[in-house]
Design a protein around this motif. Structure first.
Motif, PDB file in Angstrom:
ATOM      1  N   THR A 143      10.843  97.173  26.408  1.00  0.00           N
ATOM      2  CA  THR A 143       9.731  97.122  27.171  1.00  0.00           C
ATOM      3  C   THR A 143       9.949  96.031  28.178  1.00  0.00           C
ATOM      4  OG1 THR A 143       8.514  95.890  25.320  1.00  0.00           O
ATOM      5  CG2 THR A 143       8.289  98.372  25.494  1.00  0.00           C
ATOM      6  N   PHE A 144      10.140  96.468  29.345  1.00  0.00           N
ATOM      7  CA  PHE A 144      10.045  95.633  30.289  1.00  0.00           C
ATOM      8  C   PHE A 144       9.505  96.521  31.383  1.00  0.00           C
ATOM      9  CE2 PHE A 144      14.671  97.263  30.200  1.00  0.00           C
ATOM     10  CZ  PHE A 144      14.663  97.560  31.447  1.00  0.00           C
ATOM     11  N   PHE A 145       9.033  95.782  32.485  1.00  0.00           N
ATOM     12  CA  PHE A 145       8.439  96.428  33.704  1.00  0.00           C
ATOM     13  C   PHE A 145       9.600  96.527  34.687  1.00  0.00           C
ATOM     14  CE2 PHE A 145       4.688  94.029  31.950  1.00  0.00           C
ATOM     15  CZ  PHE A 145       4.250  95.286  31.414  1.00  0.00           C
ATOM     16  N   LEU A 146       9.644  97.497  35.568  1.00  0.00           N
ATOM     17  CA  LEU A 146      10.552  97.888  36.718  1.00  0.00           C
ATOM     18  C   LEU A 146      10.167  97.199  37.943  1.00  0.00           C
ATOM     19  CD1 LEU A 146      10.761 101.514  36.021  1.00  0.00           C
ATOM     20  CD2 LEU A 146      12.530  99.804  35.044  1.00  0.00           C
ATOM     21  N   GLU A 147      11.310  96.716  38.705  1.00  0.00           N
ATOM     22  CA  GLU A 147      11.031  95.921  39.753  1.00  0.00           C
ATOM     23  C   GLU A 147       9.875  96.447  40.807  1.00  0.00           C
ATOM     24  OE1 GLU A 147      13.658  94.503  43.706  1.00  0.00           O
ATOM     25  OE2 GLU A 147      14.621  94.897  41.826  1.00  0.00           O
ATOM     26  N   ASN A 148       9.785  97.568  41.082  1.00  0.00           N
ATOM     27  CA  ASN A 148       8.824  98.398  42.028  1.00  0.00           C
ATOM     28  C   ASN A 148       7.663  98.943  41.552  1.00  0.00           C
ATOM     29  OD1 ASN A 148      10.452  97.133  44.250  1.00  0.00           O
ATOM     30  ND2 ASN A 148      12.022  99.080  44.111  1.00  0.00           N
ATOM     31  N   GLU A 149       7.214  98.785  40.472  1.00  0.00           N
ATOM     32  CA  GLU A 149       6.236  99.246  39.843  1.00  0.00           C
ATOM     33  C   GLU A 149       5.159  98.541  39.683  1.00  0.00           C
ATOM     34  OE1 GLU A 149       6.774 100.846  35.797  1.00  0.00           O
ATOM     35  OE2 GLU A 149       7.310  99.087  35.178  1.00  0.00           O
ATOM     36  N   LEU A 150       3.704  99.139  39.712  1.00  0.00           N
ATOM     37  CA  LEU A 150       2.495  98.342  39.763  1.00  0.00           C
ATOM     38  C   LEU A 150       2.284  98.531  38.541  1.00  0.00           C
ATOM     39  CD1 LEU A 150       0.165  97.017  41.057  1.00  0.00           C
ATOM     40  CD2 LEU A 150      -0.926  99.385  41.456  1.00  0.00           C
ATOM     41  N   VAL A 151       1.746  97.287  37.723  1.00  0.00           N
ATOM     42  CA  VAL A 151       1.370  97.127  36.380  1.00  0.00           C
ATOM     43  C   VAL A 151      -0.220  97.105  36.630  1.00  0.00           C
ATOM     44  CG1 VAL A 151       1.646  96.022  34.213  1.00  0.00           C
ATOM     45  CG2 VAL A 151       3.530  96.344  35.514  1.00  0.00           C
ATOM     46  N   LEU A 152      -0.952  97.829  35.737  1.00  0.00           N
ATOM     47  CA  LEU A 152      -2.230  97.861  35.723  1.00  0.00           C
ATOM     48  C   LEU A 152      -2.714  97.535  34.318  1.00  0.00           C
ATOM     49  CD1 LEU A 152      -3.526 100.367  38.292  1.00  0.00           C
ATOM     50  CD2 LEU A 152      -3.410  98.048  38.549  1.00  0.00           C
ATOM     51  N   ASP A 153      -3.351  96.473  33.878  1.00  0.00           N
ATOM     52  CA  ASP A 153      -3.945  96.306  32.696  1.00  0.00           C
ATOM     53  C   ASP A 153      -5.647  97.163  32.504  1.00  0.00           C
ATOM     54  OD1 ASP A 153      -5.122  95.564  30.223  1.00  0.00           O
ATOM     55  OD2 ASP A 153      -4.321  93.322  30.617  1.00  0.00           O
ATOM     56  N   THR A 154      -5.534  98.178  31.839  1.00  0.00           N
ATOM     57  CA  THR A 154      -6.790  98.806  31.895  1.00  0.00           C
ATOM     58  C   THR A 154      -7.850  98.235  31.073  1.00  0.00           C
ATOM     59  OG1 THR A 154      -6.112 100.122  29.917  1.00  0.00           O
ATOM     60  CG2 THR A 154      -5.492 101.146  32.036  1.00  0.00           C
ATOM     61  N   VAL A 155      -7.656  96.943  30.746  1.00  0.00           N
ATOM     62  CA  VAL A 155      -8.829  96.216  30.147  1.00  0.00           C
ATOM     63  C   VAL A 155      -9.831  95.850  31.257  1.00  0.00           C
ATOM     64  CG1 VAL A 155      -7.977  95.670  27.863  1.00  0.00           C
ATOM     65  CG2 VAL A 155      -7.910  94.080  29.956  1.00  0.00           C
ATOM     66  N   ASN A 156      -9.209  95.851  32.354  1.00  0.00           N
ATOM     67  CA  ASN A 156     -10.017  95.279  33.725  1.00  0.00           C
ATOM     68  C   ASN A 156     -10.814  96.460  34.044  1.00  0.00           C
ATOM     69  OD1 ASN A 156      -8.853  92.893  33.957  1.00  0.00           O
ATOM     70  ND2 ASN A 156      -6.884  93.962  34.393  1.00  0.00           N
ATOM     71  N   GLU A 157     -12.069  96.130  35.013  1.00  0.00           N
ATOM     72  CA  GLU A 157     -12.838  96.969  35.506  1.00  0.00           C
ATOM     73  C   GLU A 157     -12.146  98.149  36.293  1.00  0.00           C
ATOM     74  OE1 GLU A 157     -15.688  98.528  38.442  1.00  0.00           O
ATOM     75  OE2 GLU A 157     -14.222  96.958  39.080  1.00  0.00           O
ATOM     76  N   LEU A 158     -12.720  99.422  35.984  1.00  0.00           N
ATOM     77  CA  LEU A 158     -12.068 100.550  36.471  1.00  0.00           C
ATOM     78  C   LEU A 158     -12.149 100.751  37.958  1.00  0.00           C
ATOM     79  CD1 LEU A 158     -10.744 103.387  35.816  1.00  0.00           C
ATOM     80  CD2 LEU A 158     -13.119 104.318  35.695  1.00  0.00           C
ATOM     81  N   GLU A 159     -12.989 100.410  38.724  1.00  0.00           N
ATOM     82  CA  GLU A 159     -13.177 100.494  40.134  1.00  0.00           C
ATOM     83  C   GLU A 159     -12.092  99.488  40.789  1.00  0.00           C
ATOM     84  OE1 GLU A 159     -14.256 102.444  43.479  1.00  0.00           O
ATOM     85  OE2 GLU A 159     -14.951 102.875  41.390  1.00  0.00           O
ATOM     86  N   SER A 160     -11.911  98.220  40.210  1.00  0.00           N
ATOM     87  CA  SER A 160     -10.732  97.605  40.797  1.00  0.00           C
ATOM     88  C   SER A 160      -9.597  97.963  40.451  1.00  0.00           C
ATOM     89  CB  SER A 160     -11.084  96.208  40.048  1.00  0.00           C
ATOM     90  OG  SER A 160      -9.966  95.200  40.467  1.00  0.00           O
TER      91      SER A 160
END
Length: 178
Positions: A143-160
């Motif tokens: 599990t590692f993030f790819l260079e050009n992907e956007l990582v979104l943590d869904t514990v944050n506010e949905l509208e943001s």
């Protein structure tokens, strides 16, 4: 140029919620792997065969989308980075652009609750309904993030999260054909 917008991540990380919301905002069709998988459940019993059918359909549809110079949102797990890189290469070869949004849930209490909610009435594709089984299932997957992907943590506010996804999707050398 066609944009293929992939929402990826493990079960219950918020892919469907986010992809549905960004679909409404950008007026784009969203294709959920779960819908394909669940629709074929009564015809194809075996999991790996059903999964293969979903991916065969996906690539045929993507070819049509790219040939039409259209754009689409995909809600597909794609947790194996090699598979994502392969999809990215395939889309580029066909003349499209892949935008990757990786959904995570950093709060295991929230994540576990989401999985438990699924266990009350699971759909055919919701095979794993608790966090310990999910962690075991993905134990050997790097599990590692790819260079050009956007990582979104869904514990944050949905509208943001939706605002961040929209900005990421619309960024780049070409705007979407929407």
């Amino acid at each position: 140029m066609s944009k293929i917008i992939l929402f990826r991540g493990k079960s219950a990380t918020g892919k469907s919620t986010l992809s549905n919301e960004i679909s409404r905002r950008l007026k784009l069709v969203v294709l959920h792997k779960d819908d394909l998988y669940d629709a074929s459940a009564c015809v194809v019993q075996e999991h790996s065969s059903r999964n293969k059918l979903c991916f065969d359909f996906l690539f045929r549809l993507l070819q049509t989308v790219i040939d039409s110079d259209a754009s689409i949102i995909l809600d597909f797990g794609f947790n194996n980075n090699d598979d994502v890189l392969g999809l990215d290469q395939w889309v580029k070869e066909k003349g499209g652009e892949l935008k990757i949004i990786h959904c995570i849930c950093s709060d295991e209490t929230i994540w576990s609750k989401r999985l438990v909610e699924r266990s009350e009435n699971p759909l055919p594709n919701q095979l794993i309904t608790n966090l310990s089984d999910l962690n075991e299932y993905y134990r050997n997957l790097p599990t590692f993030f790819l260079e050009n992907e956007l990582v979104l943590d869904t514990v944050n506010e949905l509208e943001s999260l939706i605002d961040q996804a929209e900005k990421f999707i619309l960024a780049g050398p070409e705007r979407m054909n929407i």
